[in-house]
Design a protein around this motif. Structure first.
Motif, PDB file in Angstrom:
ATOM      1  N   ASN A 579      50.636  22.133 191.935  1.00  8.50           N
ATOM      2  CA  ASN A 579      49.707  23.208 192.456  1.00  8.50           C
ATOM      3  C   ASN A 579      48.647  22.631 193.330  1.00  8.50           C
ATOM      4  O   ASN A 579      48.233  23.200 194.395  1.00  8.50           O
ATOM      5  N   TYR A 583      48.371  23.739 197.099  1.00 10.64           N
ATOM      6  CA  TYR A 583      47.319  24.769 197.426  1.00 10.64           C
ATOM      7  C   TYR A 583      46.031  24.225 198.118  1.00 10.64           C
ATOM      8  O   TYR A 583      44.882  24.844 198.098  1.00 10.64           O
ATOM      9  N   ASP A 607      40.630  19.814 192.766  1.00 13.81           N
ATOM     10  CA  ASP A 607      41.174  19.881 194.274  1.00 13.81           C
ATOM     11  C   ASP A 607      39.990  20.485 195.110  1.00 13.81           C
ATOM     12  O   ASP A 607      39.250  21.370 194.482  1.00 13.81           O
ATOM     13  N   ARG A 626      50.636  35.228 190.675  1.00 14.25           N
ATOM     14  CA  ARG A 626      50.602  34.511 191.565  1.00 14.25           C
ATOM     15  C   ARG A 626      49.452  35.018 192.281  1.00 14.25           C
ATOM     16  O   ARG A 626      49.415  36.372 192.360  1.00 14.25           O
ATOM     17  N   LEU A 642      52.365  27.686 185.336  1.00 12.86           N
ATOM     18  CA  LEU A 642      51.026  27.581 184.487  1.00 12.86           C
ATOM     19  C   LEU A 642      51.454  28.034 182.951  1.00 12.86           C
ATOM     20  O   LEU A 642      50.812  27.588 182.211  1.00 12.86           O
TER      21      LEU A 642
HETATM   22  P1  ADP Z   1      53.231  28.836 191.414  1.00 11.18           P
HETATM   23  O1  ADP Z   1      54.673  28.505 191.325  1.00 11.18           O
HETATM   24  O2  ADP Z   1      53.012  30.268 192.153  1.00 11.18           O
HETATM   25  O3  ADP Z   1      52.593  27.692 191.650  1.00 11.18           O
HETATM   26  P2  ADP Z   1      52.125  28.734 188.793  1.00 11.18           P
HETATM   27  O4  ADP Z   1      52.135  29.231 187.618  1.00 11.18           O
HETATM   28  O5  ADP Z   1      51.866  27.322 188.748  1.00 11.18           O
HETATM   29  O6  ADP Z   1      52.847  29.207 189.813  1.00 11.18           O
HETATM   30  O7  ADP Z   1      50.675  29.143 189.476  1.00 11.18           O
HETATM   31  C1  ADP Z   1      50.138  30.496 189.300  1.00 11.18           C
HETATM   32  C2  ADP Z   1      49.241  30.760 190.248  1.00 11.18           C
HETATM   33  O8  ADP Z   1      48.065  30.257 189.887  1.00 11.18           O
HETATM   34  C3  ADP Z   1      49.636  30.189 191.598  1.00 11.18           C
HETATM   35  O9  ADP Z   1      50.605  31.312 192.300  1.00 11.18           O
HETATM   36  C4  ADP Z   1      48.146  30.214 192.437  1.00 11.18           C
HETATM   37  O10 ADP Z   1      47.957  31.585 192.870  1.00 11.18           O
HETATM   38  C5  ADP Z   1      47.255  29.862 191.142  1.00 11.18           C
HETATM   39  N1  ADP Z   1      46.946  28.321 191.361  1.00 11.18           N
HETATM   40  C6  ADP Z   1      47.574  27.422 190.512  1.00 11.18           C
HETATM   41  N2  ADP Z   1      47.029  25.973 190.603  1.00 11.18           N
HETATM   42  C7  ADP Z   1      46.002  26.402 191.718  1.00 11.18           C
HETATM   43  C8  ADP Z   1      45.334  25.366 192.338  1.00 11.18           C
HETATM   44  N3  ADP Z   1      45.282  24.334 192.194  1.00 11.18           N
HETATM   45  N4  ADP Z   1      44.666  26.075 193.446  1.00 11.18           N
HETATM   46  C9  ADP Z   1      44.828  27.265 193.798  1.00 11.18           C
HETATM   47  N5  ADP Z   1      45.484  28.338 192.889  1.00 11.18           N
HETATM   48  C10 ADP Z   1      46.115  27.731 191.971  1.00 11.18           C
END
Ligand code: ADP
Length: 694
Positions: A579, A583, A607, A626, A642
């Motif tokens: 992630n 991102y 990050d 998401r 997550l």
């Molecule tokens: P994905 O497969 O979409 O990454 P996750 O469950 O890992 O699914 O994350 C869910 C959502 O949380 C992501 O789609 C994103 O919107 C947000 N997210 C997670 N980590 C970050 C990050 N480091 N920076 C920005 N947004 C994040």
């Protein structure tokens, strides 16, 4: 049973009836004491004035008798030693102040000797009085008492003549008595503050009055009926009709008049009504005030009572409303007091627990209550969760005093989310407990069926996806012959898509297993510092391709071994690192830091990426979440990562949270215990997920 509105109408009319009765009672009680008391007071006032009048009468009588006696004594001496008449008369004058003059009449009725207190009497002043009633009266041997006359200086004078033994050559000794000496007597009589006592003669002229100007001014009151009555010999007072009169100031008077029979005069004692009947009017005032107060009191009582009825109506209304709500609730509600006596149970609670409130209402439910009454087992387990086959830890609903927990009961078999609140009375002490029972047996069943379905579907998909993966790999590796550039590019895209599919299927499988509580953990001691370093190293290629600066800040000093499932932990760590890299746009930074906080290792992954919008942050750890900003970026993802990370960290006895601002990066921080005891013994079905759904 009567409805409350009927009851309240009945109470209201009863109240009005009571009010009227109370007012009538007050009125009649006041009348009963007020009028007799006032009559009595006025009677007393008359009596008092009469007593004063009698006193004045006695004094007047004493005054006249005294001088009449002096005169008789003088006559007695004269009868014996007539030669000393001058001496006797001048002595009498000297000893009796009110004697104005003394005169001796001869046997024919001529004045032969006269001595006046102030005047010099000459021969020529002596008169013939043989024709007067005076002479005729004494001739008959009686004392003569004449009418009031006014002297030269306007003083009231009466004449008294006492017969003298005719052997002496005289027939009478005549005295003029000045009544001004009686003025002092009436002046000293006290009749309240404003009242007076006075004397009038037979013609109504004032002859003694504290206000001497009335005497000297010859005031006449014969037109006052009460005086006319008294001078004609009859006692009178102003109570009799037509006898009342007003004084010179126009005030109504209370007066008593007594006849003074001896002289035909009258004695009057008078006082303004207001002063004489002051007590009576004060009583009247007190009566009026107390009457008003009593009526006010009755009104206040009625008003209070009406308020009470109103409050009761409100209470009944609210109770009915509350009952209606409780009866229609799809959740069970049960309330018991601090003695564990059931106070309330709605129909849904009865249905769930298969009991009837009427059978147990008011009964104290003890922990061993179900021993003899097995039908109440679930109820007992609900009230004493420690006895239940399963009860989760208590969780406080954030921002409230409400607590929730999951309880499974045995008979009937139920899975419930129980919301627990304390019932607090107005003094702030706990009066009892309220439990809301949300049956999740069906939800749990559905959830399980859903997970199983996903699990089976994912399993089924995994085999063909692996087959495709290996086939594509074979082709790409050129094992089936050389490929041209275009063919390689197509196959590579197919391979990537297949990889995404495999990740999705794997994530789905992980989620399903987590939800079923059988993710299957295998714990062992690991060197976390090294573990972390190795995991980060794997990202070297990816970050350099994306020109992202990835740094690892090691811990200062030694860290105890961490009791963890390394496979699951790398799954979690990789998700977080994925992630952070995914991102964060090219040129950004990712910093991983390991620290120690007491009994926990603390990892932060920081990050400089796109961040998470504030409004969406509460949902970050939910399945399929998401954020809107990353959907726009069209980066790949399942939204399951997550959720899985959160569960893995929780299973390890750690915690995870994050801070983020949109466009300013995100920092995910998780902890892991450094002591085995802090790691939960077994995997539990995640309660939170269910709570969110409740
Ligand atoms: P994905 O497969 O979409 O990454 P996750 O469950 O890992 O699914 O994350 C869910 C959502 O949380 C992501 O789609 C994103 O919107 C947000 N997210 C997670 N980590 C970050 C990050 N480091 N920076 C920005 N947004 C994040």
């Amino acid at each position: 049973m009567r409805s409350f509105s009927e009851f309240s109408i009945a109470k209201r009319s009863q109240l009005w009836f009571l009010g009227v009765v109370a007012v009538l009672t007050i009125v009649s009680a006041n009348i009963a004491w007020l009028f007799p008391t006032r009559d009595e007071l006025s009677e007393q006032a008359y009596l008092l004035h009469r007593v004063i009048a009698i006193d004045v009468k006695n004094q007047l009588f004493a005054f006249l008798s005294r001088y009449e006696r002096s005169l008789s004594d003088g006559v007695d001496v004269l009868n014996q030693i007539k030669e000393r008449k001058e001496d006797i008369i001048s002595r009498l004058l000297k000893e009796n102040q009110p004697f104005e003059s003394l005169t001796l009449l001869d046997n024919k009725g001529n004045e032969v000797f006269k001595n006046h207190r102030f005047l010099l009497i000459s021969e020529s002043d002596l008169k013939d009085r043989s024709e007067e009633i005076l002479y005729k009266t004494v001739k008959e041997g009686r004392v003569y008492r004449g009418p009031v006359e006014i002297s030269g200086i306007s003083e009231p004078i009466i004449t008294i003549a006492v017969p003298v033994n005719t052997n002496t050559g005289f027939s009478a000794l005549v005295a003029e008595i000045n009544l001004k000496f009686f003025l002092d007597v009436v002046r000293n009589v006290s009749v309240g503050k404003e009242g007076v006592a006075y004397v009038v003669d037979e013609n109504g002229y004032v002859i003694a009055h504290p206000n001497s100007s009335l005497v000297f001014g010859r005031a006449n009151f014969i037109d006052r009926k009460i005086i006319a009555e008294a001078v004609s010999g009859r006692e009178a007072d102003t109570r009799a009709a037509g006898f009342n009169y007003t004084n010179e100031r126009g005030e109504n008077m209370l007066a008593v008049a007594l006849p003074f029979e001896l002289m035909g005069w009258a004695i009057v004692v008078e006082d303004p009504d207001s002063a004489a009947l002051g007590a009576s009017s004060r009583i009247l005032n007190v009566a009026i005030i107390s009457f008003i107060l009593e009526i006010l009191l009755v009104i206040l009582l009625i008003w209070n009572y009406l308020n009470l009825i109103r409050a009761a109506a409100l209470f009944y209304g609210e109770r009915n409303q509350r009952e209606a709500i409780l009866n229609s609730l799809s959740d069970g509600v049960i309330e018991y007091d601090s003695e564990f006596q059931i106070v309330l149970m709605n129909p849904r609670a009865e249905e769930l627990l298969a009991v009837h409130f009427k059978d147990i209402g008011g009964m104290a439910i003890t922990p061993d209550f179900a021993k003899n009454n097995p039908q109440y087992k679930s109820l007992v387990e609900l009230m004493y969760p420690a006895l239940a086959p399963y009860s989760s830890s208590i969780k406080e609903v954030p921002g409230t005093h409400v607590k929730t927990m999951e309880i499974h009961t045995s008979s009937p078999e139920l899975k419930m989310i129980v919301t627990l609140t304390q019932v607090i009375d107005q003094n702030g002490s706990v009066r009892g407990f309220l439990k809301i029972l949300h049956d999740i047996s069906r939800e749990r069943l559905l959830g399980r069926i859903k997970s199983e379905f996903v699990s089976i579907a994912a399993h089924q998909l995994r085999t063909p996806l692996s087959a495709i993966k290996w086939t594509l790999k074979l082709l790409l590796d050129g094992d089936a012959g050389a490929l041209n550039k275009e063919q390689t590019s197509f196959l590579e895209r197919g391979y990537d898509t297949n990889e995404k599919m495999i990740k999705l299927v794997n994530d789905l499988l992980s989620v399903a297993r987590i939800e079923e509580g059988r993710f299957g953990y295998d714990f062992q001691d690991i060197n976390f510092n090294e573990f972390l370093e190795a995991a980060i190293k794997n990202y070297a290629d990816i970050v350099s391709r994306k020109s992202i600066n990835l740094k690892f800040e090691k811990i200062d000093g030694e860290l105890p071994l961490v009791y963890a499932d390394s496979e699951k932990l790398s799954l979690a760590l990789n998700n977080l690192l994925d992630n952070a890299v995914k991102y964060t746009p090219a040129g950004g930074k990712v910093l991983v830091k390991l620290e120690r906080k007491g009994n926990y290792a603390l990892v932060s992954i920081m990050d400089t990426g796109v961040g998470i919008p504030d409004s969406e942050q509460p949902r970050v750890f939910s399945k399929f979440f998401r954020a809107s900003n990353v959907i726009k970026m069209e980066t790949e993802g399942t939204g399951l990562g997550l959720f899985i990370v959160h569960n893995i960290i929780k299973r390890h006895g750690g915690d995870i949270h994050f801070t983020s601002h949109e466009n300013h990066g995100a920092t995910f921080i998780f902890t892991l215990p450094l002591k085995k005891e802090l790691v939960p013994k077994e995997e539990a079905e995640p309660l939170e997920e269910f709570l969110e759904n409740v």
